[in-house]
Design a protein around this motif. Structure first.
Motif, PDB file in Angstrom:
ATOM      1  N   ASP A 283       0.865  -1.169   0.000  1.00 37.67           N
ATOM      2  CA  ASP A 283       0.000   0.000   0.000  1.00 37.67           C
ATOM      3  C   ASP A 283       0.912   1.234   0.000  1.00 37.67           C
ATOM      4  O   ASP A 283       1.373   1.687   1.043  1.00 37.67           O
ATOM      5  CB  ASP A 283      -0.928  -0.005   1.221  1.00 37.67           C
ATOM      6  N   ALA A 285      -0.143   4.121  -1.181  1.00 41.95           N
ATOM      7  CA  ALA A 285      -1.039   5.256  -1.454  1.00 41.95           C
ATOM      8  C   ALA A 285      -0.330   6.563  -1.101  1.00 41.95           C
ATOM      9  O   ALA A 285      -0.312   7.518  -1.872  1.00 41.95           O
ATOM     10  CB  ALA A 285      -2.334   5.107  -0.664  1.00 41.95           C
ATOM     11  N   HIS A 286       0.295   6.560   0.067  1.00 42.96           N
ATOM     12  CA  HIS A 286       0.968   7.795   0.486  1.00 42.96           C
ATOM     13  C   HIS A 286       2.380   7.911  -0.089  1.00 42.96           C
ATOM     14  O   HIS A 286       2.722   8.903  -0.719  1.00 42.96           O
ATOM     15  CB  HIS A 286       1.021   7.871   2.016  1.00 42.96           C
TER      16      HIS A 286
END
Ligand SMILES: Cc1ncc(COP(=O)(O)O)c(C=O)c1O
Length: 498
Positions: A283, A285-286
């Motif tokens: 992940d 995403a950031h």
């Protein structure tokens, strides 16, 4: 051509579109200038329950405002009560201060309304998306990811769900080759588990809930002092699942976890997953945007081992929301999330034919033309420009952390690995609950005063103030002012309590 019905003629009046459009751009330019220079407050705090009463007008049966009225409403009410996202004191959520040129592209997306479910409903939009997906995959790794592919989704939460649906399909059919969980459902399967960092974004457990696995199917793996997934804990959890005859559908690591921005040891976790044939989901995403920076991309080393990666454009790629990518090392896997019989859209199961019909691979049927703004940003500014934004953001986080470390009445949670800095105000507290409440009170005071926008996070029972440094206009002086403002708020809330 003018429509014979006057009201419809007015709705599609192109002169009015141009005239009001230019005026809106002027209003937004003034708003942007005021934001960037910090001339206005970062947030004009209003109590939501009171504010709500101002938005309780009767449903209009006929026109209540003209275009000038719309401009007035925008200028006098809507923009002044928006969070000033480009303000140097905006350091709260992980939301980009969007590139103005990207915002203009969103207007093109809105007006042209390319539905994108299938190629014919958005030919150029489809090609733009395929182009940016290729660029993002190449940024992960030109070699290991040469057969990669993916799609854009409206947000990282949906992208995580899509990746985990694929992981579930692939991982269960590895154990039982004749099974098809999409068709048969979960009841015919052994218990399914997801191993995820304790700091995984809530969208991971929400995805487990949506997939019918139950949120308890997400086994939280402990992190170390730096907020990074502990490999030993992962191994133990894996062994326990094997003993319990459970199927692990994915191991989820963070490339920039939400609470602290810490990056999990991607190389070690990836190696472990490869040698145990586990689906490895990152992940990002950031933090996947660190790949844009020559200086910081090494922090993500090992991301190329992932089977799937999520990467948000509306975070550190400085795009207006929403634009996220869900990427697969093996492009064919991107077809495993969904399967549908919809002859009005899709004419077969052949991936070659369906490659250009993007909704074959997304939860969304109609979706926005998201790629134009990212294509424009890459084309206008190149990786050099996009990487400069990352360098700025990460450097500012380090400066703030250094300042906090030097102050005796502040405690820094950890040295930032990306651009998120957590800290708390220190004084003699009689117990942890009081210490926690003090941080919350400080934050509320700061937000309601409109001095800064910051967030807070609870970790292992301790409340921390949390800042996300991603505004290029935040200066060192602003960071000093933030700490002074925390100090001031602390005194203020204490004196109010007395
Ligand atoms: C690590 C991580 N994953 C996923 C998400 C969800 O992304 P979105 O808000 O784009 O749906 C976030 C949001 O902050 C996040 O920080």
């Amino acid at each position: 051509m003018k429509h014979p019905n006057p009201i419809i003629a007015e709705m599609f009046n192109t002169e009015q579109f141009a005239q009001t459009g230019h005026q809106i751009i002027d209003v937004l330019t003034a708003h942007l200038d005021a934001n960037i220079t910090g001339a206005s407050k970062v947030l004009n705090w209003k109590i939501p329950s009171i504010e709500d009463n101002n938005w309780n007008a009767p449903l209009p049966h006929a026109s209540t405002i003209n275009p000038q009225g719309l401009l007035d409403k925008l200028t006098l009410e809507i923009l002044p009560t928006s969070l000033a996202i480009h303000h140097p004191h905006n350091m709260g959520h992980q939301v980009a201060s969007p590139l103005p040129m990207a915002a203009l592209c969103d207007l093109v997306a809105a007006l042209t309304n390319q539905a994108m479910a299938v190629y014919e409903a958005g030919p150029s939009a489809t090609m733009l998306e395929r182009q940016v997906i290729r660029w993002l995959c190449a940024l992960i790794d030109q070699d290991a990811w040469h057969n990669a592919g993916g799609v854009l989704t409206s947000g990282g939460a949906q992208a995580n769900l899509t990746a985990l649906l694929v992981a579930r399909q692939v991982s269960t059919s590895k154990v039982e080759p004749t099974s098809n969980i999409w068709k048969d459902g979960v009841s015919k399967q052994k218990p399914l588990k997801i191993l995820a960092s304790e700091h995984a974004h809530y969208s991971v457990s929400r995805a487990a809930g949506i997939m019918g696995l139950g949120t308890d199917s997400v086994i939280k793996i402990a992190t170390d002092q730096s907020g990074r997934l502990a490999l030993g804990a992962l191994k133990t959890a894996h062994q326990t699942c094997l003993q319990n005859n459970e199927i692990i559908i994915a191991v989820v690591a963070n490339a920039g976890c939400t609470p602290t921005g810490s990056i999990d040891p991607l190389q070690a976790v990836g190696d472990y997953c490869q040698s145990h044939h586990l689906w490895f989901h990152v992940d990002g995403a950031h933090g996947a945007s660190a790949l844009l920076s020559g200086k910081h991309r090494k922090n993500l080393s090992g991301i190329e081992l992932a089977d799937s990666v999520v990467w948000d454009g509306h975070k550190l790629m400085y795009m207006p929301a929403a634009i996220s990518a869900v990427l697969f090392k093996n492009e064919q896997h991107s077809y495993a999330a969904f399967s549908q019989d919809a002859s009005y859209l899709f004419q077969g199961d052949n991936h070659e034919d369906e490659a250009f019909n993007l909704s074959y691979r997304t939860l969304e049927c109609t979706k926005r033309m998201m790629a134009l703004k990212l294509w424009a940003a890459f084309s206008l500014y190149g990786i050099n420009g996009m990487g400069a934004l990352i360098n700025e953001a990460f450097a500012k986080a380090k400066i703030l952390a250094d300042k906090i470390e030097k102050k005796s009445d502040f405690e820094l949670l950890m040295k930032p690995e990306t651009n998120i800095v957590c800290f708390r105000y220190l004084k003699q507290y009689s117990n942890q609950a009081k210490a926690n409440k003090h941080q919350s009170d400080i934050r509320r005071h700061i937000i309601e005063s409109g001095a800064f926008h910051i967030t807070q996070v609870d970790l292992h029972g301790i409340t921390w103030l949390r800042t996300t440094l991603m505004n290029p206009f935040t200066t060192e002086k602003d960071l000093d002012e933030l700490l002074a403002s925390v100090d001031f708020a602390s005194q203020a809330v204490l004196s109010m309590a007395e």
